[in-house]
Motif scaffolding. Sequence first.
Motif, PDB file in Angstrom:
ATOM      1  N   MET A 385       0.618  -1.197  -0.123  1.00 49.75           N
ATOM      2  CA  MET A 385      -0.029  -0.049  -0.134  1.00 49.75           C
ATOM      3  C   MET A 385       0.938   1.070   0.026  1.00 49.75           C
ATOM      4  SD  MET A 385      -2.964  -1.166  -0.330  1.00 49.75           S
ATOM      5  CE  MET A 385      -3.956   0.227  -0.458  1.00 49.75           C
ATOM      6  N   LYS A 386       2.163   1.289   0.563  1.00 45.51           N
ATOM      7  CA  LYS A 386       2.768   2.273   0.583  1.00 45.51           C
ATOM      8  C   LYS A 386       3.283   2.774  -0.751  1.00 45.51           C
ATOM      9  CE  LYS A 386       7.324   4.083   2.472  1.00 45.51           C
ATOM     10  NZ  LYS A 386       8.589   3.853   3.329  1.00 45.51           N
ATOM     11  N   GLY A 387       3.810   1.567  -1.650  1.00 45.45           N
ATOM     12  CA  GLY A 387       4.115   1.679  -2.989  1.00 45.45           C
ATOM     13  C   GLY A 387       2.749   2.228  -3.783  1.00 45.45           C
ATOM     14  N   ILE A 388       1.769   1.900  -3.583  1.00 42.95           N
ATOM     15  CA  ILE A 388       0.651   2.185  -4.430  1.00 42.95           C
ATOM     16  C   ILE A 388       0.239   3.745  -4.072  1.00 42.95           C
ATOM     17  CG2 ILE A 388      -2.088   2.176  -4.584  1.00 42.95           C
ATOM     18  CD1 ILE A 388      -1.600  -0.878  -4.056  1.00 42.95           C
ATOM     19  N   TYR A 389       0.249   4.171  -2.780  1.00 40.49           N
ATOM     20  CA  TYR A 389      -0.087   5.558  -2.273  1.00 40.49           C
ATOM     21  C   TYR A 389       1.336   6.494  -3.066  1.00 40.49           C
ATOM     22  CZ  TYR A 389      -3.095   3.680   1.226  1.00 40.49           C
ATOM     23  OH  TYR A 389      -3.926   3.019   2.198  1.00 40.49           O
ATOM     24  N   ALA A 390       2.458   5.988  -3.003  1.00 37.88           N
ATOM     25  CA  ALA A 390       3.344   6.847  -3.563  1.00 37.88           C
ATOM     26  C   ALA A 390       3.506   6.957  -5.201  1.00 37.88           C
ATOM     27  CB  ALA A 390       4.729   6.441  -2.849  1.00 37.88           C
ATOM     28  N   LYS A 391       3.175   5.661  -5.884  1.00 36.15           N
ATOM     29  CA  LYS A 391       3.375   5.514  -7.397  1.00 36.15           C
ATOM     30  C   LYS A 391       2.327   5.108  -8.179  1.00 36.15           C
ATOM     31  CE  LYS A 391       7.948   5.233  -8.442  1.00 36.15           C
ATOM     32  NZ  LYS A 391       8.598   6.257  -8.847  1.00 36.15           N
ATOM     33  N   GLY A 392       1.226   4.803  -7.459  1.00 37.49           N
ATOM     34  CA  GLY A 392       0.134   4.286  -8.141  1.00 37.49           C
ATOM     35  C   GLY A 392      -0.267   5.184  -9.298  1.00 37.49           C
ATOM     36  N   ARG A 393      -0.503   4.892 -10.607  1.00 37.25           N
ATOM     37  CA  ARG A 393      -1.091   5.666 -11.482  1.00 37.25           C
ATOM     38  C   ARG A 393      -2.285   6.401 -11.379  1.00 37.25           C
ATOM     39  NH1 ARG A 393       0.008   2.604 -17.204  1.00 37.25           N
ATOM     40  NH2 ARG A 393      -1.861   1.414 -16.414  1.00 37.25           N
ATOM     41  N   ASP A 394      -3.273   5.612 -10.534  1.00 34.88           N
ATOM     42  CA  ASP A 394      -4.654   6.106 -10.266  1.00 34.88           C
ATOM     43  C   ASP A 394      -4.579   7.471  -9.285  1.00 34.88           C
ATOM     44  OD1 ASP A 394      -6.093   4.416 -11.474  1.00 34.88           O
ATOM     45  OD2 ASP A 394      -6.400   2.929  -9.852  1.00 34.88           O
ATOM     46  N   ASN A 395      -3.347   7.889  -8.683  1.00 37.08           N
ATOM     47  CA  ASN A 395      -3.135   9.064  -8.188  1.00 37.08           C
ATOM     48  C   ASN A 395      -3.163  10.067  -9.116  1.00 37.08           C
ATOM     49  OD1 ASN A 395      -2.209   8.816  -5.419  1.00 37.08           O
ATOM     50  ND2 ASN A 395      -0.717   7.582  -6.439  1.00 37.08           N
ATOM     51  N   ALA A 396      -2.855  10.042 -10.476  1.00 39.95           N
ATOM     52  CA  ALA A 396      -3.156  10.939 -11.557  1.00 39.95           C
ATOM     53  C   ALA A 396      -4.473  11.005 -12.018  1.00 39.95           C
ATOM     54  CB  ALA A 396      -2.238  10.951 -12.474  1.00 39.95           C
ATOM     55  N   ARG A 397      -5.464   9.983 -11.723  1.00 40.35           N
ATOM     56  CA  ARG A 397      -6.687   9.780 -12.547  1.00 40.35           C
ATOM     57  C   ARG A 397      -7.561  10.243 -11.773  1.00 40.35           C
ATOM     58  NH1 ARG A 397      -4.461   4.219 -15.599  1.00 40.35           N
ATOM     59  NH2 ARG A 397      -2.415   5.079 -16.565  1.00 40.35           N
ATOM     60  N   THR A 398      -7.604  10.559 -10.542  1.00 48.88           N
ATOM     61  CA  THR A 398      -8.892  11.100  -9.976  1.00 48.88           C
ATOM     62  C   THR A 398      -9.375  12.260 -10.576  1.00 48.88           C
ATOM     63  OG1 THR A 398      -7.731  12.495  -8.504  1.00 48.88           O
ATOM     64  CG2 THR A 398      -8.220  10.091  -7.601  1.00 48.88           C
ATOM     65  N   PRO A 399     -10.939  12.526 -10.594  1.00 49.56           N
ATOM     66  CA  PRO A 399     -11.258  13.648 -11.416  1.00 49.56           C
ATOM     67  C   PRO A 399     -10.965  15.064 -11.212  1.00 49.56           C
ATOM     68  CG  PRO A 399     -12.949  12.043 -10.783  1.00 49.56           C
ATOM     69  CD  PRO A 399     -11.761  11.515 -10.307  1.00 49.56           C
ATOM     70  N   ILE A 400     -10.597  15.860 -12.096  1.00 48.56           N
ATOM     71  CA  ILE A 400     -10.322  17.161 -11.740  1.00 48.56           C
ATOM     72  C   ILE A 400     -11.455  17.674 -10.873  1.00 48.56           C
ATOM     73  CG2 ILE A 400     -10.534  19.447 -12.790  1.00 48.56           C
ATOM     74  CD1 ILE A 400      -8.562  18.930 -14.454  1.00 48.56           C
ATOM     75  N   GLN A 401     -11.108  18.466  -9.770  1.00 52.41           N
ATOM     76  CA  GLN A 401     -11.824  18.994  -8.566  1.00 52.41           C
ATOM     77  C   GLN A 401     -12.091  20.491  -9.362  1.00 52.41           C
ATOM     78  OE1 GLN A 401      -8.842  16.454  -6.308  1.00 52.41           O
ATOM     79  NE2 GLN A 401      -9.132  18.425  -5.306  1.00 52.41           N
ATOM     80  N   TRP A 402     -13.375  20.629  -9.817  1.00 48.65           N
ATOM     81  CA  TRP A 402     -13.791  21.968 -10.393  1.00 48.65           C
ATOM     82  C   TRP A 402     -14.407  22.774  -9.402  1.00 48.65           C
ATOM     83  CZ3 TRP A 402     -11.840  23.032 -15.091  1.00 48.65           C
ATOM     84  CH2 TRP A 402     -11.669  21.967 -15.930  1.00 48.65           C
ATOM     85  N   ASN A 403     -15.042  22.252  -8.465  1.00 48.42           N
ATOM     86  CA  ASN A 403     -15.671  23.234  -7.457  1.00 48.42           C
ATOM     87  C   ASN A 403     -15.952  22.377  -6.202  1.00 48.42           C
ATOM     88  OD1 ASN A 403     -18.387  21.851  -7.690  1.00 48.42           O
ATOM     89  ND2 ASN A 403     -18.617  23.194  -9.406  1.00 48.42           N
ATOM     90  N   ALA A 404     -16.473  23.031  -5.110  1.00 45.56           N
ATOM     91  CA  ALA A 404     -16.702  22.304  -3.880  1.00 45.56           C
ATOM     92  C   ALA A 404     -18.081  21.572  -3.956  1.00 45.56           C
ATOM     93  CB  ALA A 404     -16.706  23.257  -2.773  1.00 45.56           C
ATOM     94  N   GLY A 405     -18.846  21.549  -5.010  1.00 49.22           N
ATOM     95  CA  GLY A 405     -19.926  20.902  -4.921  1.00 49.22           C
ATOM     96  C   GLY A 405     -20.183  19.625  -5.250  1.00 49.22           C
ATOM     97  N   LYS A 406     -21.345  18.908  -5.600  1.00 58.78           N
ATOM     98  CA  LYS A 406     -21.351  17.507  -5.752  1.00 58.78           C
ATOM     99  C   LYS A 406     -20.166  16.824  -6.539  1.00 58.78           C
ATOM    100  CE  LYS A 406     -24.810  14.039  -7.062  1.00 58.78           C
ATOM    101  NZ  LYS A 406     -26.149  13.863  -7.841  1.00 58.78           N
ATOM    102  N   ASN A 407     -19.595  15.949  -6.188  1.00 65.60           N
ATOM    103  CA  ASN A 407     -18.504  15.299  -6.950  1.00 65.60           C
ATOM    104  C   ASN A 407     -17.655  16.089  -7.505  1.00 65.60           C
ATOM    105  OD1 ASN A 407     -19.822  12.540  -6.664  1.00 65.60           O
ATOM    106  ND2 ASN A 407     -21.291  12.873  -8.404  1.00 65.60           N
ATOM    107  N   ALA A 408     -17.336  17.253  -6.963  1.00 65.75           N
ATOM    108  CA  ALA A 408     -16.309  18.266  -7.063  1.00 65.75           C
ATOM    109  C   ALA A 408     -16.314  18.986  -8.511  1.00 65.75           C
ATOM    110  CB  ALA A 408     -14.938  17.573  -7.189  1.00 65.75           C
ATOM    111  N   GLY A 409     -17.989  18.967  -8.847  1.00 67.87           N
ATOM    112  CA  GLY A 409     -18.369  19.469 -10.178  1.00 67.87           C
ATOM    113  C   GLY A 409     -18.004  18.800 -11.294  1.00 67.87           C
TER     114      GLY A 409
END
Length: 534
Positions: A385-409
């Motif tokens: 898990m330490k490796g995943i938290y540091a280097k996992g590709r999904d770190n870059a693939r979470t949705p762009i956070q457009w605003n503070a609303g539902k599902n970050a807009g």
Amino acid sequence: MEWWKKAVVYQIYPMSFKDSNGDGMGDLGGVLEKVDYLKKLGVDIVWMTPIYESPMDDNGYDISDYYKINPLFGTMEQFEQLLDALHERGIRLIMDLVVNHTSDEHEWFRQARKDKSSKYHDYYIWKDRPITDQQSFFSGSVWEYNEETEEYYYHLFSRRQPDLNWDNPEVRKEVYKLINWWLDKGIDGFRMDVIDLIGKIPEESIMYGEKSHKYLQEMYRECFEGREAFTVGETSFATPVSAPLYSDKERKELTMVFGFEHLGLEEVKGNGKWDLKPLDVNELKQVFLVWQKALHEKGWNSLFWSNHDQPRIVSRMGNDTVYRKESAKMLGMILHGMQGTPYIYQGEEIGMTNVKFALEDYKDVETINMVKEKQEAGWSMEKIMKGIYAKGRDNARTPIQWNAGKNAGFSEHEPWIGINPNYKEINVEEAIKDEDSIFHFYQKLIRLRKEYEIISTGDFELLFEEDRRFFAYKRQADDRTLVVIANFTGESVVCDCTDEITFKEGRVLLSNYDRNSVEKIMSLRPYEAVMYYM
């Protein structure tokens, strides 16, 4: 000077950019909604990761039809609207070209795997038995058994991504045909996925070689000669010696390449990407020094911290809690002050961070395969898990956070992958409102590159070479000097510049704190960075 030497590229990973139709998946309509945001940021080129028809085994890097848009992302009509909208705003569009391999659902491979006598059989690489013990990048053997022909096919990535046989001239003709088709449609070039691997020698487990250059030169003649196209190669095995060969304009291969040496420095050498060690800042500085020198007047550098395969840079090399804004700006200044073309990965411009999901919430095939492999090798779940938290590709693939609303807009629907819980504090809407934000800092970095020729032309000299507290350098062109001094620590430090810089009258172009001057001896606050021109 070529236009792209002052350009800045913005990478869009469409699945995670913006959902316009409420299915939880980012799409072309979502990108179309945000073209004015891209214009506001000031970027010159958008690089779109694959939107072609695909079964999405590797999130679109497994293409089943190069001429069709994946319905997940929209329609060809929407693509054409987007292309026009970007061009109207003076922004060029480059597509991702994935031609080292196809999907196993591509019609060529469907034919190849069921009939040895098909002309498409020789479009891929086959052997009667596994002739090497080479491992794929996604774990397991590169040789996969095919029952229909009782042979093994070669795949450097997922078993669902069979490698094309570039030694077959018919394969190359097909590739050049599809490249020209997209260029004729009006796109401005390509980012070429793992393009150095097209010259591999599977029999010897050799990943690249002279054939890669030969095929790229042929591609240039068949596709790019006479066009003002922009091409950047993903060349994971490129070195400071080979990179100029790809990007020297006299050789007629590529505009530039990505070098990855700076992104492997936290890995225990020889143990792969998941076995980690602390970053040595002096090693990082030396890598940049070597690449800056190697390509100065002999090619061109691509400058990047992040992409869809890399973790978020502020979490990786900065401080993503107390000094998130300061360290994100510091890292941005270090990169954008060098010679080359900078790449901004979506969300980098607002300082998005890594995530810590529960294991079952990760989507990436590489991560899923790694967990199984490392468990079998006896790794503890804590280390995995330490490796995943540091280097996992999904770190870059979470949705762009457009605003503070539902599902970050990002979407009205539950997104295809989890959203970073910090979206209420870190989002585009807040960043645009805050004049001291990372977004506005990146705007300034982009403007400075266009205004100051020295950033594109000057030579490069490392300062404080042995001091791990600083990442500092000097750029020189004619009688002008540009200096970047950055404190790479979370502590206040005294910087004695007496022996490093010959000061002349000048001015501070940019700082991530409130600073109007540079002194020979000065105190730098945590992650403070300053750009000085004289």
